[in-house]
Write an enzyme that holds these catalytic residues in place. Structure first.
Site, PDB file in Angstrom:
ATOM      1  N   ASN A  10       0.862  -1.183   0.000  1.00 45.84           N
ATOM      2  CA  ASN A  10       0.000   0.000   0.000  1.00 45.84           C
ATOM      3  C   ASN A  10       0.900   1.236   0.000  1.00 45.84           C
ATOM      4  O   ASN A  10       1.486   1.576   1.023  1.00 45.84           O
ATOM      5  CB  ASN A  10      -0.901  -0.045   1.241  1.00 45.84           C
ATOM      6  N   LYS A  12       0.058   4.224  -0.250  1.00 46.75           N
ATOM      7  CA  LYS A  12      -0.622   5.392   0.356  1.00 46.75           C
ATOM      8  C   LYS A  12      -0.424   6.616  -0.542  1.00 46.75           C
ATOM      9  O   LYS A  12      -0.325   6.468  -1.769  1.00 46.75           O
ATOM     10  CB  LYS A  12      -0.151   5.615   1.790  1.00 46.75           C
ATOM     11  N   HIS A  95      -9.346   0.867   4.952  1.00 48.08           N
ATOM     12  CA  HIS A  95      -8.081   1.129   5.633  1.00 48.08           C
ATOM     13  C   HIS A  95      -8.334   2.077   6.804  1.00 48.08           C
ATOM     14  O   HIS A  95      -9.158   2.991   6.704  1.00 48.08           O
ATOM     15  CB  HIS A  95      -7.059   1.735   4.663  1.00 48.08           C
ATOM     16  N   GLU A  97      -6.799   4.534   7.850  1.00 46.08           N
ATOM     17  CA  GLU A  97      -6.622   5.963   7.547  1.00 46.08           C
ATOM     18  C   GLU A  97      -7.884   6.534   6.912  1.00 46.08           C
ATOM     19  O   GLU A  97      -8.211   7.712   7.095  1.00 46.08           O
ATOM     20  CB  GLU A  97      -5.381   6.155   6.660  1.00 46.08           C
ATOM     21  N   GLU A 167      -4.975  -4.841  10.615  1.00 42.66           N
ATOM     22  CA  GLU A 167      -3.953  -3.810  10.798  1.00 42.66           C
ATOM     23  C   GLU A 167      -4.230  -3.032  12.088  1.00 42.66           C
ATOM     24  O   GLU A 167      -5.030  -2.089  12.089  1.00 42.66           O
ATOM     25  CB  GLU A 167      -3.979  -2.831   9.620  1.00 42.66           C
ATOM     26  N   GLY A 173       2.830   2.429  10.704  1.00 46.17           N
ATOM     27  CA  GLY A 173       3.770   3.529  10.515  1.00 46.17           C
ATOM     28  C   GLY A 173       4.489   3.942  11.786  1.00 46.17           C
ATOM     29  O   GLY A 173       5.117   4.999  11.845  1.00 46.17           O
ATOM     30  N   SER A 213       3.860  -1.942  10.335  1.00 45.89           N
ATOM     31  CA  SER A 213       5.309  -1.951  10.554  1.00 45.89           C
ATOM     32  C   SER A 213       5.981  -3.274  10.165  1.00 45.89           C
ATOM     33  O   SER A 213       6.967  -3.683  10.781  1.00 45.89           O
ATOM     34  CB  SER A 213       5.649  -1.576  12.004  1.00 45.89           C
TER      35      SER A 213
END
Ligand SMILES: O=C(CO)COP(=O)(O)O
Length: 250
Positions: A10, A12, A95, A97, A167, A173, A213
């Site tokens: 991904n 992003k 996701h 985010e 996730e 991240g 990560s």
């Protein structure tokens, strides 16, 4: 039935024409485990570019999001039919985010997933808990609520086109990867949910990826776990070590 290992990248909101060309070139030239299904998700502006540059049979291109309406006055959105028209076969949905920054609810994510499947796309459907939810002991309840919203919209056979990605938000991240035990525990709970609420076959066949990560160093131990069927990789998918993650079972 053995589940085929799956690794998604991904990207992003990262990359330029040049950097994406260079990542794809790296994948084209790499020795990739042929038993792994690989999907890369560049920003929508570069989907076509990635698609055109890819020459590896087991690497496909995915969108990072799609809208659930067929067409019309939805400024800034992209439809399932438009992705299909561009030869794209996958999209990521749900996701964290998009859930947290863009405010997508469990129901919106489920509706988008249904629209994507109806239009012939396969979906990497994401779920995960926040640090607060984990510390409050609510991890499994949060994941089950996210899954229940999806299961309410999706019928048995449609699950064949869904890959689930777990996730944990606190691991994304942050460099703080879930331990193999933490990841395996949630993956097993997801499979248990599918067994109880969908079917034995869907529970056995659905790939469940870990994301958060993942890097070239921690991937091998995670990949050994019974219910970890691959990875959804953010930062490291932009780097050469993505190849090591793809090859984590070799
Ligand atoms: O969000 C992720 C993939 O979708 C994970 O991101 P990182 O691998 O950068 O933690």
């Amino acid at each position: 039935m053995a589940r085929k290992f799956f690794v998604g990248g991904n990207f992003k909101m990262n990359g330029t024409k040049e950097s994406i060309k260079s990542i794809v070139k790296g994948l084209n030239e790499a020795q990739l485990d042929s038993n792994v299904e690989v999907v890369i998700a560049p920003p929508s502006l570069y989907l076509q570019l990635a698609q055109d540059q890819l020459s590896k049979a087991n690497v496909e291109v995915s969108a990072q999001n799609v809208y659930d309406k067929p067409n019309g006055a939805y400024t800034g959105e992209i439809s399932v039919a438009q992705l299909k028209d561009s030869g794209i076969k996958w999209t990521i949905l749900g996701h964290s985010e998009r859930r947290t920054i863009l405010g997508e609810s469990d129901e919106v994510v489920a509706s988008k997933t249904k629209a994507a499947l109806d239009g012939g796309l396969s979906v990497v459907w994401c779920c995960g808990e926040s640090l607060e939810e984990r510390e409050g002991g609510n991890t499994i309840a949060v994941i089950e609520k996210q899954l229940a919203a999806l299961a309410a919209k999706i019928s048995g056979d449609e699950w064949k086109k869904i890959v689930v990605a777990y996730e944990p938000i606190w691991a994304i991240g942050t460099g703080k990867v879930a331990t193999v035990q933490q990841a395996q525990e949630v993956h097993a709970a997801i499979r248990k949910f599918l067994r109880a609420n969908v079917s034995e076959a869907v529970a056995d066949e659905t790939r469940i990826l870990y994301g958060g990560s993942v890097n070239g160093k921690n991937c091998k131990d995670l990949a050994k776990e019974a219910d970890i069927d691959g990875f959804l990789v953010g930062g490291a998918s932009l780097k050469p070590e993505f190849v090591e993650i793809i090859n984590s079972n070799l």
